[in-house]
Design an enzyme around this catalytic site. Structure first.
Site, PDB file in Angstrom:
ATOM      1  N   GLY A  45      70.997 -16.293  23.360  1.00  0.00           N
ATOM      2  CA  GLY A  45      72.450 -16.360  23.370  1.00  0.00           C
ATOM      3  C   GLY A  45      72.917 -17.607  22.641  1.00  0.00           C
ATOM      4  N   GLN A  50      78.476 -24.272  20.167  1.00  0.00           N
ATOM      5  CA  GLN A  50      77.140 -24.768  19.822  1.00  0.00           C
ATOM      6  C   GLN A  50      76.927 -24.864  18.313  1.00  0.00           C
ATOM      7  OE1 GLN A  50      75.091 -21.833  22.683  1.00  0.00           O
ATOM      8  NE2 GLN A  50      73.782 -23.645  22.734  1.00  0.00           N
ATOM      9  N   CYS A  98      68.526 -24.156  26.980  1.00  0.00           N
ATOM     10  CA  CYS A  98      69.699 -24.064  26.115  1.00  0.00           C
ATOM     11  C   CYS A  98      69.342 -24.645  24.755  1.00  0.00           C
ATOM     12  CB  CYS A  98      70.853 -24.852  26.751  1.00  0.00           C
ATOM     13  SG  CYS A  98      72.359 -24.846  25.773  1.00  0.00           S
ATOM     14  N   LEU A  99      69.740 -23.958  23.691  1.00  0.00           N
ATOM     15  CA  LEU A  99      69.422 -24.444  22.343  1.00  0.00           C
ATOM     16  C   LEU A  99      70.074 -25.796  22.070  1.00  0.00           C
ATOM     17  CD1 LEU A  99      69.709 -21.122  20.277  1.00  0.00           C
ATOM     18  CD2 LEU A  99      67.634 -22.242  21.120  1.00  0.00           C
ATOM     19  N   HIS A 140      75.887 -18.182  31.387  1.00  0.00           N
ATOM     20  CA  HIS A 140      75.468 -19.400  30.683  1.00  0.00           C
ATOM     21  C   HIS A 140      76.314 -19.601  29.419  1.00  0.00           C
ATOM     22  CE1 HIS A 140      72.223 -22.215  29.042  1.00  0.00           C
ATOM     23  NE2 HIS A 140      72.997 -21.981  27.998  1.00  0.00           N
ATOM     24  N   GLU A 141      76.458 -18.528  28.622  1.00  0.00           N
ATOM     25  CA  GLU A 141      77.208 -18.654  27.370  1.00  0.00           C
ATOM     26  C   GLU A 141      78.699 -18.852  27.639  1.00  0.00           C
ATOM     27  OE1 GLU A 141      75.503 -19.233  24.875  1.00  0.00           O
ATOM     28  OE2 GLU A 141      73.627 -18.544  25.743  1.00  0.00           O
ATOM     29  N   HIS A 144      79.684 -22.329  28.190  1.00  0.00           N
ATOM     30  CA  HIS A 144      79.854 -23.134  26.972  1.00  0.00           C
ATOM     31  C   HIS A 144      81.311 -23.128  26.514  1.00  0.00           C
ATOM     32  CE1 HIS A 144      75.870 -24.485  25.813  1.00  0.00           C
ATOM     33  NE2 HIS A 144      75.352 -23.281  26.000  1.00  0.00           N
TER      34      HIS A 144
HETATM   35 NI    NI Z   1      73.320 -22.866  26.148  1.00  0.00          NI
END
Ligand code: NI
Length: 181
Positions: A45, A50, A98-99, A140-141, A144
């Site tokens: 995701g 991000q 998380c990226l 989670h997304e 953000h």
């Molecule tokens: Ni993340």
């Protein structure tokens, strides 16, 4: 085009992202770029903040799960201007990474199911329910877009333990095999 991923410490990750309209410039290209960026980094995701854009958009693609769960791996969606309508009171614990926070993985409680409204790439409205792993990824997304990160949900003791790692990421002392900013 692969975009650099903004990591922990960048202010854009703490902003409340804004809704967009259907005439957002080069929207389809941005969606493609976000997918390419996410797949390149082996993520499941990615939210627009991000990649440095404080707008309410996220992409999810579970291809990385193909070996363990071929059915789940087919799931792919883009959500524009999502609004969380309902969340179950029942929460389940699961591991998250998380990226934007390379090298950290922690257990987090999330609602077991959710009901969410969103617009697809053609700005058609959808209202859908999701559960289990997909519900977790969406939460989670979605976080953000609210300026929240999964590490905010980690219990205080664990949070204390990862503090140094987080500070190092914020200082740029981090290595990963995808482009970061
Ligand atoms: Ni993340």
């Amino acid at each position: 085009m692969i975009l650099p991923i903004y990591t922990y410490g960048n202010a854009v990750l703490r902003k409340h992202a804004e809704e967009i309209s259907s005439d957002y410039p080069d929207l389809k290209k941005l969606i493609d770029d976000m997918y390419e960026t996410m797949y390149h980094a082996d993520g499941v995701g990615l939210a627009a903040p991000q990649v440095g854009l404080p707008i309410r958009m996220l992409v999810i693609g579970l291809d990385a799960l193909a070996e363990d769960n071929p059915e789940l791996a087919k799931f792919k969606t883009v959500m524009i201007n999502p609004v969380m309508l309902e969340m179950s009171e029942e929460e389940v614990e699961g591991n998250e990474g998380c990226l934007s926070i390379p090298g950290i993985s922690e257990k987090v409680y999330r609602a077991e199911w959710i009901k969410i409204k969103y617009y697809d790439a053609d700005f058609n409205e959808h209202i859908e329910e999701f559960e289990d792993f997909i519900a977790r990824v969406i939460q989670h997304e979605y976080d953000h877009l609210e300026g929240s990160l999964f590490t905010d949900h980690v219990n205080p003791l664990r949070r204390q333990m990862i503090k140094t790692k987080l500070n190092n990421i914020a200082k740029g002392k981090v290595q990963c095999d995808y482009k970061i900013k």
